[in-house]
Design a protein around this motif. Structure first.
Motif, PDB file in Angstrom:
ATOM      1  N   MET A  61       0.834  -1.202   0.000  1.00  0.00           N
ATOM      2  CA  MET A  61       0.000   0.000   0.000  1.00  0.00           C
ATOM      3  C   MET A  61       0.874   1.259   0.000  1.00  0.00           C
ATOM      4  SD  MET A  61      -3.155   0.266   2.483  1.00  0.00           S
ATOM      5  CE  MET A  61      -4.662   1.043   2.057  1.00  0.00           C
ATOM      6  N   LEU A  62       1.873   1.239   0.924  1.00  0.00           N
ATOM      7  CA  LEU A  62       2.733   2.406   1.040  1.00  0.00           C
ATOM      8  C   LEU A  62       3.619   2.546  -0.195  1.00  0.00           C
ATOM      9  CD1 LEU A  62       3.684   4.722   2.798  1.00  0.00           C
ATOM     10  CD2 LEU A  62       5.388   3.198   3.775  1.00  0.00           C
ATOM     11  N   ALA A  63       4.191   1.403  -0.624  1.00  0.00           N
ATOM     12  CA  ALA A  63       5.086   1.455  -1.781  1.00  0.00           C
ATOM     13  C   ALA A  63       4.343   1.992  -2.999  1.00  0.00           C
ATOM     14  CB  ALA A  63       5.636   0.057  -2.072  1.00  0.00           C
ATOM     15  N   GLU A  64       3.132   1.540  -3.126  1.00  0.00           N
ATOM     16  CA  GLU A  64       2.326   1.991  -4.259  1.00  0.00           C
ATOM     17  C   GLU A  64       2.070   3.489  -4.172  1.00  0.00           C
ATOM     18  OE1 GLU A  64      -2.167   2.092  -5.583  1.00  0.00           O
ATOM     19  OE2 GLU A  64      -1.625   0.527  -4.138  1.00  0.00           O
ATOM     20  N   ALA A  65       1.767   3.948  -2.919  1.00  0.00           N
ATOM     21  CA  ALA A  65       1.513   5.373  -2.728  1.00  0.00           C
ATOM     22  C   ALA A  65       2.756   6.186  -3.047  1.00  0.00           C
ATOM     23  CB  ALA A  65       1.081   5.619  -1.289  1.00  0.00           C
TER      24      ALA A  65
ATOM     25  N   PHE B 171       1.284  12.118   5.551  1.00  0.00           N
ATOM     26  CA  PHE B 171       1.340  11.345   4.307  1.00  0.00           C
ATOM     27  C   PHE B 171       1.128   9.867   4.594  1.00  0.00           C
ATOM     28  CE2 PHE B 171       3.690   8.879   1.166  1.00  0.00           C
ATOM     29  CZ  PHE B 171       3.141   9.368  -0.013  1.00  0.00           C
ATOM     30  N   LEU B 172       1.833   9.373   5.630  1.00  0.00           N
ATOM     31  CA  LEU B 172       1.697   7.953   5.991  1.00  0.00           C
ATOM     32  C   LEU B 172       0.250   7.630   6.367  1.00  0.00           C
ATOM     33  CD1 LEU B 172       4.932   7.337   8.076  1.00  0.00           C
ATOM     34  CD2 LEU B 172       4.401   6.575   5.749  1.00  0.00           C
TER      35      LEU B 172
ATOM     36  N   THR C 290      -6.175  18.137   1.946  1.00  0.00           N
ATOM     37  CA  THR C 290      -4.970  17.936   1.143  1.00  0.00           C
ATOM     38  C   THR C 290      -3.748  18.155   2.023  1.00  0.00           C
ATOM     39  OG1 THR C 290      -4.799  20.241   0.503  1.00  0.00           O
ATOM     40  CG2 THR C 290      -6.149  18.837  -0.891  1.00  0.00           C
ATOM     41  N   LEU C 291      -2.573  17.732   1.530  1.00  0.00           N
ATOM     42  CA  LEU C 291      -1.367  17.909   2.325  1.00  0.00           C
ATOM     43  C   LEU C 291      -0.661  19.217   2.004  1.00  0.00           C
ATOM     44  CD1 LEU C 291       0.105  14.305   2.384  1.00  0.00           C
ATOM     45  CD2 LEU C 291      -1.314  15.478   4.052  1.00  0.00           C
ATOM     46  N   VAL C 292      -0.838  19.695   0.772  1.00  0.00           N
ATOM     47  CA  VAL C 292      -0.149  20.925   0.411  1.00  0.00           C
ATOM     48  C   VAL C 292      -1.007  22.143   0.778  1.00  0.00           C
ATOM     49  CG1 VAL C 292      -0.999  20.941  -1.961  1.00  0.00           C
ATOM     50  CG2 VAL C 292       1.190  22.025  -1.432  1.00  0.00           C
ATOM     51  N   GLY C 293      -2.285  21.903   1.018  1.00  0.00           N
ATOM     52  CA  GLY C 293      -3.202  22.985   1.359  1.00  0.00           C
ATOM     53  C   GLY C 293      -2.752  23.846   2.531  1.00  0.00           C
ATOM     54  N   PRO C 294      -2.439  23.224   3.689  1.00  0.00           N
ATOM     55  CA  PRO C 294      -2.023  24.038   4.834  1.00  0.00           C
ATOM     56  C   PRO C 294      -0.820  24.923   4.527  1.00  0.00           C
ATOM     57  CG  PRO C 294      -2.514  21.822   5.553  1.00  0.00           C
ATOM     58  CD  PRO C 294      -2.619  21.808   4.056  1.00  0.00           C
TER      59      PRO C 294
END
Lengths: 332, 409, 291
Positions: free
Chosen positions: A1-5, A186-187, A268-272
């Motif tokens: 899952m993580l590798a794919e992400a 992210f994780l 989103t992660l870049v939003g903040p």
């Protein structure tokens, strides 16, 4: 899952690493004022991300996250001054700071774990208001109980500068903290829990019926979010050097965390980062020298933001991008 | 060299003019001497902030109209670069840093120790002096800072002269109670009251602590009525003081002597209470009728006249304190024959000077000397603020004993 | 005797809290919007009353009707022009941020127009008091309590007995059904907001007579309203009254028994506990019955 992400987001990750590298050289090329602005942007980004772990991912909007900034700051400060003592802080300030940081985070995690079960049964506006209340209770108690020194103020021990200027030290501390929080976010987002949270945000009852352990997930996120917010509070308090209740328990902190997310794009992660950068630059740089109108302009901006870009800048961009693609594919 | 490179780089990189530090103006025009700093113009301390701000502005305007100042043979025009810190320490520290980057060398202070201390830490490290008329908390002066100066004695030392006054009264009061609000300044001020009054032989009955923002004091006042002290001493900001006084009148709570640290100095306070204000005591740092000689304005009266010509806002003692900050700076520069901040700092430390605000002399830690700059005792009489103690400064005769609220005229 | 005094003081204070919160409660109940600018509207009422009293010498209690009228218009326009737009385009939670932005703007405007100085309204009777045995209460607080109760009663009457009141309640309970019956829901929301702002303004007028006030106080009145609504229940004058009185009693009892510095802490502690135990407040949501 993580590798794919990781594979799927490789461009974003490369861009982020590039951004971190660029941010790391800032103190060497820019004026101290801009380093301080950078410091504020990093702090705000970190706060926005920590908030979004619960608010953006799980849909539980806290209107009182400043509770953990204040609790972290005072717990760390009191721990360093009273438990470790000035002598210890003078001989080994770095270890002292690290222990203080842990103490602050632990206090926040414990406090969050204590209130998590009852408070997370509340939803929507009721959860928001309850968190606001929690922040007020902690702030009032810090101010009223003599031993916490909230009204007289607490002078925090200095931390070593490693030959850097003070603002650069805190800039790097906040950079590290923001990057760690980003990595955690992210994780979480790309792990099983992240998908469970996304399901919960859409419809909590259905998610639970489908076997998502909603209770465990939201309590985990609440505690995690609180501890990370507390860590930022500890660093922030040390960057000021002297805090009273009013400097760390601030309702505008709580509300700004939401504003950064809304402005950048919630969930989103870049939003903040985008939201924090825009708000800090506007309020402290562009409006910095307005003597008596800056509050009005900040308020007007908030209003304009919600009305004009309800999904935030990332949401808006995504929408434009999709409609552009649709038009392209629709065209013969 | 490194600095120039950095600036150039920044000018190339910086998109907006606003984001850039203002450039140091060249030599062509009259030389500029810039004073920077923050004032709280929004938030709870805005009232004081505006008064201090107007004080700075009055002094700067007056001196510039006189053609500026002469320091070691060079003429300078004065300029203010202030911003609103909105009582937010992170905003204040960021914007103070901007002024330091702009090469502002001389700083004026904000209000409240949670703002003054973090900003002072920055100016201290940059070795730039800060002369401020807004912060009196002890912590500001116990950090070992060398560049911070205050126009008042630290909070715990502001009460010594007042205790001497209490002792001079006949009939002599014996007991006292204190009401303080829960903020750094009021709390330290109250601690000073308790310490000095106890040392002076007065007996403490009750020490009440209220929240920082109060909307009702009836429970405290009913306790005051049941355990009535000879003197009730209030340590809180002016809005709260007015509430306490109003509720005392409106519940018939009488004490022999009511003393309020902040409040009765203001016209708005006295107007709100009308005849009931008469007899209330307060510390006073300044009176426009006093006979101090000022190197620029001449006298406090002339300062007050000039102020009235330029501002519609009523004159408050914080205006005088603000103006005195500028005058103290200029005189220190003239004494140092330099505008080098380190030399000016040394001259400030050695200051012993008469200004419109009174005599200025700092302790080695930087706060006002408790004897020279300590307060006189004022009393509201016929709706006006008058100085009643010490004898040398007095403008009117003391009203003592003070009649009960319903017998006041 | 101290206990009686404490209870009397608590009830008087509670009446003020109740009136100051009822508008907030109404908007929350009917529109679902948490109005963070509520306190700022309260302060507008206080300043307008001060202005009328200061310039014309009119008794501040008589200034209440015109102040309510002005703020009703303000509230109506504010809702139709801005809040509705924010709710349509974004979400209810996001509309909270709009109201926060407006609170900042209003506070800044009050500072610019009226200066940051505190103001106080002191009519001739501001310093008189009543003494019953050993219980002393100032006249101005008693008249404030009376005015608050009268206004709350009037609001209850409007909501329960008049056409507009019925329409407001119907829309709050079943917006769709109300619309099908020919109700213009948007107009009703505007009216509700107007009524709420008018009562906020009235409470500002009354607070102005009792307390000195300054623009930053707005935040406190918003927070107080939160607590009152959570304690008493959403949407009804009786809920606000109950919440207000309970809050007033808690406040004076805490300062008497635990210490004068603790009422605020206790207030919010009870808010949190109450939310956990009974989030809809003691009387529940007045409009939730059919939801």
């Amino acid at each position: 899952m993580l590798a794919e992400a990781l594979a799927r987001h490789r461009w974003w990750i490369a861009l982020t690493l590039l951004g971190i590298a660029a941010a790391a050289v800032v103190p060497f090329v820019l004026m101290p004022f801009h380093v301080r602005v950078g410091q504020m942007i990093l702090l705000s980004t970190g706060l926005g991300l920590a908030w979004t772990l619960l608010g953006g991912f799980a849909g539980y909007w806290s209107f009182g996250h400043t509770a953990f900034i204040g609790l972290g700051a005072f717990a760390a400060g009191l721990f360093e001054v009273n438990a470790l003592g000035t002598e210890f802080m003078r001989t080994d300030p770095l270890l002292g700071f690290a222990l203080g940081l842990l103490a602050g985070m632990a206090a926040c995690a414990v406090a969050a774990a204590l209130v998590a079960w009852p408070i997370l049964r509340l939803r929507g506006i009721y959860f928001a208001v309850a968190m606001l209340g929690v922040a007020q209770v902690l702030s009032e108690l810090t101010n009223s109980i003599e031993a916490f020194q909230g009204s007289l103020g607490l002078v925090l021990p200095r931390i070593p500068a490693f030959g850097l200027r003070t603002e650069a030290v805190f800039y790097y501390l906040l950079l590290i903290a923001a990057v760690i929080i980003l990595a955690i976010a992210f994780l979480v987002k790309n792990a099983r829990i992240g998908q469970g949270l996304a399901a919960m945000r859409e419809d909590e009852d259905t998610a639970r019926m489908l076997g998502v352990p909603t209770e465990r997930y939201k309590i985990t996120m609440f505690v995690l979010s609180a501890a990370l917010t507390g860590a930022l509070g500890v660093i922030y308090a040390h960057s000021l050097g002297y805090i009273t209740t009013g400097s760390v328990y601030r309702t505008d902190f709580s509300l700004n965390m939401i504003v950064y997310n809304l402005l950048g794009g919630i969930g989103t992660l870049v939003g903040p980062l985008i939201g924090a950068a825009i708000m800090v630059l506007l309020t402290q740089v562009v409006l910095g020298s307005f003597l008596n109108l800056h509050m009005f302009l900040t308020g007007a901006m908030l209003v304009a933001l919600v009305v004009a870009a309800p999904k935030g800048i990332m949401g808006g961009l995504a929408g434009t991008w999709q409609s552009w693609r649709r038009r392209r594919t629709a065209a013969p | 060299m490194a600095r120039i490179a950095r600036r150039t780089l920044f000018r190339l990189a910086g998109g907006t003019a606003l984001a850039m530090p203002a450039l140091h103006t060249g030599h062509a025009q009259a030389r500029k001497l810039v004073f920077g700093g923050s004032v709280p113009l929004s938030g709870g301390a805005a009232e004081t902030g505006l008064n201090v701000n107007n004080g700075y502005a009055t002094a700067v305007k007056f001196i510039n109209e006189q053609g500026g100042v002469d320091i070691a043979g060079t003429r300078y025009q004065l300029e203010l670069k202030l911003f609103d810190d909105a009582s937010d320490p992170s905003r204040a520290t960021t914007l103070i840093q901007r002024l330091i980057d702009d090469r502002v060398d001389f700083f004026l202070g904000s209000f409240g120790s949670n703002i003054v201390l973090p900003t002072a830490a920055i100016t201290e490290r940059a070795e730039k002096p800060m002369v401020q008329a807004g912060g009196g908390s002890d912590q500001i002066f116990t950090q070992g800072y060398r560049y911070v100066f205050g126009m008042y004695p630290r909070a715990t030392r502001q009460f010594q002269s007042t205790v001497a006054f209490f002792k001079s009264l006949t009939p002599q009061p014996k007991t006292f109670s204190v009401i303080a609000t829960n903020d750094a300044f009021s709390k330290t001020f109250a601690a000073g009251i308790v310490k000095d009054c106890t040392a002076g032989g007065f007996q403490l009955i009750e020490n009440y602590l209220l929240p920082e923002q109060i909307s009702d004091t009836s429970s405290v006042l009913s306790s005051v009525r049941s355990k009535t002290p000879d003197m009730l001493l209030c340590a809180m900001h002016d809005q709260n003081s007015l509430l306490v006084a109003r509720q005392m009148i409106a519940t018939g709570t009488n004490v022999g002597l009511l003393f309020q640290g902040l409040g009765p100095q203001l016209t708005s306070y006295r107007e709100a209470l009308g005849r009931y204000a008469n007899g209330i005591f307060y510390p006073t740092y300044w009176d426009r009728r006093s006979t101090w000689k000022d190197p620029f304005f001449g006298s406090p009266t002339k300062f007050a006249e000039y102020y009235a010509k330029n501002f519609t806002r009523p004159l408050a003692y914080h205006c005088a304190a603000g103006a005195a900050c500028i005058i103290t700076y200029v005189k220190a520069m003239q004494a140092a024959r330099s505008i080098d901040p380190v030399k000016v700092r040394d001259a400030l430390a050695a200051t012993d000077l008469e200004t419109l605000y009174g005599r200025i002399k700092f302790t080695p830690e930087g706060d006002g000397d408790a004897v020279v700059m300590g307060p006189s005792v004022g009393q509201v009489l016929k709706g006006q603020g008058e100085v009643v103690y010490p004898a040398g400064a007095k403008t009117a005769d003391l009203l003592w004993p003070v009649p009960d609220w319903d017998k006041k005229s | 005797m101290l206990a009686v005094q404490t209870i009397a003081d608590g009830l008087v204070l509670g009446g003020l809290y109740a009136l100051a919160a009822v508008g907030f409660s109404l908007i929350f109940g009917v529109l679902g919007v948490v109005n963070l600018s509520h306190g700022a509207i309260v302060m507008m009422g206080a300043y307008l009353t001060w202005f009328v009293w200061h310039t014309t010498g009119l008794d501040p209690l008589l200034a209440i009707p015109p102040v309510m009228l002005v703020l009703f218009a303000f509230g109506y326009v504010y809702q139709r022009g801005l809040i509705q737009l924010a709710v349509d385009r974004s979400s209810l939670l996001a509309s909270m941020l709009v109201t926060f932005g407006v609170a900042l703007m209003l506070r800044n405007l009050l500072v610019l127009v009226f200066s940051p100085d505190f103001k106080s309204i002191t009519p001739g009777y501001a310093f008189n008091y009543l003494r019953l045995g050993e219980v002393t209460i100032d006249l101005v607080r008693i008249s404030a309590l009376a005015a608050s109760l009268a206004l709350l009663g009037a609001l209850a009457w409007v909501l329960n007995r008049t056409r507009i009141g019925r329409v407001i309640r119907a829309t709050a309970q079943q917006e769709l059904a109300a619309r099908l019956c020919g109700v213009n829901a948007r107009h009703v929301y505007g009216m509700t907001f107007g009524v709420s702002a008018a009562f906020a303004g009235a409470s500002g007028a009354i607070l102005g007579i009792v307390l000195p006030f300054a623009p930053p106080d707005e935040a406190n009145w918003t927070l107080n309203a939160f607590v009152v609504v959570v304690l008493g229940g959403v949407g009804s004058p009786s809920g606000a009254l109950l919440g207000g009185l309970v809050l007033g009693l808690i406040s004076t009892a805490t300062s008497q028994l635990i210490g004068p510095a603790f009422p605020n802490a206790m207030m919010f502690l009870i808010l949190v506990l109450m939310l956990m135990v009974r989030p809809a407040g003691l009387l529940g949501n007045a409009f939730a019955a059919s939801r």
